[in-house]
Enzyme design. Sequence first.
Site, PDB file in Angstrom:
ATOM      1  N   SER A 284       0.825  -1.203   0.000  1.00 20.71           N
ATOM      2  CA  SER A 284       0.000   0.000   0.000  1.00 20.71           C
ATOM      3  C   SER A 284       0.869   1.267   0.000  1.00 20.71           C
ATOM      4  CB  SER A 284      -0.949  -0.038   1.213  1.00 20.71           C
ATOM      5  OG  SER A 284      -1.915   0.979   1.161  1.00 20.71           O
ATOM      6  N   ASP A 348      -8.170  -5.154  -6.432  1.00 25.33           N
ATOM      7  CA  ASP A 348      -7.639  -4.224  -5.427  1.00 25.33           C
ATOM      8  C   ASP A 348      -7.773  -2.789  -5.933  1.00 25.33           C
ATOM      9  OD1 ASP A 348      -6.223  -2.769  -3.560  1.00 25.33           O
ATOM     10  OD2 ASP A 348      -4.412  -3.977  -3.674  1.00 25.33           O
ATOM     11  N   HIS A 441      -7.434  -5.574  -1.072  1.00 25.62           N
ATOM     12  CA  HIS A 441      -6.213  -4.868  -0.705  1.00 25.62           C
ATOM     13  C   HIS A 441      -5.562  -5.451   0.548  1.00 25.62           C
ATOM     14  CE1 HIS A 441      -3.379  -1.596  -0.814  1.00 25.62           C
ATOM     15  NE2 HIS A 441      -3.700  -1.179   0.399  1.00 25.62           N
TER      16      HIS A 441
END
Length: 462
Positions: A284, A348, A441
């Site tokens: 991320s 995602d 995610h």
Amino acid sequence: MACDKSFCSNHLLLSPEKAGVIDLLRILIYSDVHKREFVDSSEEGEESFERRWIMFVSILAQKLLLLVAKPLSLIGSVIEFWLNFLSSNRNFGRLLVNCFRGKVMPDRESASYISIVGYLDKRVELDNRIRPGDSEYHAALSMMASKASYENKAYLQTTITHHWQMDFLGSYNFWNDYQRKVTTQAFMLRDRDTIMVAFRGTEPFNAADWCMDFDLSRYELPGVGNIHGGFMKALGLQKTLGWPKELDPLLKTPAPFAYYAIREKLRSLLGENDKVKYVLTGHSLGGALAILFPAILAIHGETWLMERLEGVYTFGQPRVGDDKFGEFMERVLKEHRIAYFRFVYSNDIVPRLPFDDSASMFTHFGRCCYFNSKYEGNVIPEEPNKNYFSPLQVIPMMMNAWYELMRSFMIAWEKGPSYKEGLLLRIFRVIGLLIPGIPAHIPQDYVNSTRLGGSQLFLHQQ
């Protein structure tokens, strides 16, 4: 405090704290946004509605996050505390024993205290089927390190030394000069002749992290291109000094700046042995910082450190710059023979943000290591549905979300007990029925991808 912008040739800085409700409405109505106090831009003239809309969303999101920062943090702390409380006192008998021992309340600094991200995927051990020297080994280790980066120092030290049988080199907290607080975290480990630097991603209930993600300020560096302002600030951009090659030795801050501290640590560690190289990784926001780190090294002419960088592995990484920046990075990576692996799992949402269009100016570079929901890997130029909000993809994404929810009940039977998914992750899977791409995610699916589809993906690359 005046911001030093002499290091860049062009800039657009957004200051949500200076914008009121009327100011926000004016962004959408009037095109002369550069005259507003909350917009600091080197450009003049009028802006298109598309760009004004992006500014509006960026500022509004940051203002709302700043407004709910304390209650959001409190909610996260309460949830995290109760998850650890229930885990350490699994039943009434264990609770009584802990009462007599005086250890009913979980210790936030202990190796057994786990973050919310950690409870989504509680796996600690590396996959023993993937051995050092295998093509997917560094990818699998990088993802486990990226997942571990959300945890406290005691957890990291125990996991790396006792479970992974590697050297723990330290965990670090870094100063954000724009938010005036510590926001960035990273840790380092050594695995034989490889040092790994893992940057922590966005914590779910940390408003400061989310503000960095939504901060669509940008800086254009000569010969480099436009870079995401929020990520630059997280990496060590300073208000009064900009982005100097070396820090003023007299400068005092509550914590070091990420880029400079990690650079100095690497200089020290790598100087001890010419055979040792290093790898950068992150999930991320951590992935964004991992790929920006070598960019700043290249800008500063740190050739020796660039030559020792073996690879960059990012997971669920958002876009960090424009097409010109992408061209610059591809030249740099090729020149120094640095491998760059940008992993994207299924739908995602984060790798598809900020949008790749003429208004937002952000785009990915390099190849995409894409895994579908069956953990089948392939190397492609760009992930499918690159901007997420395509109407044609709504039904396929919803169907995929249902498949992922049903898979969560079956995967342990099919792949083994280490792939079992807990209640908290299944709650996120249910949320994915409404907003597909959110549970995708979570680190769980990226760990599964590197373990189940990594060899297939690297076979495609050869």
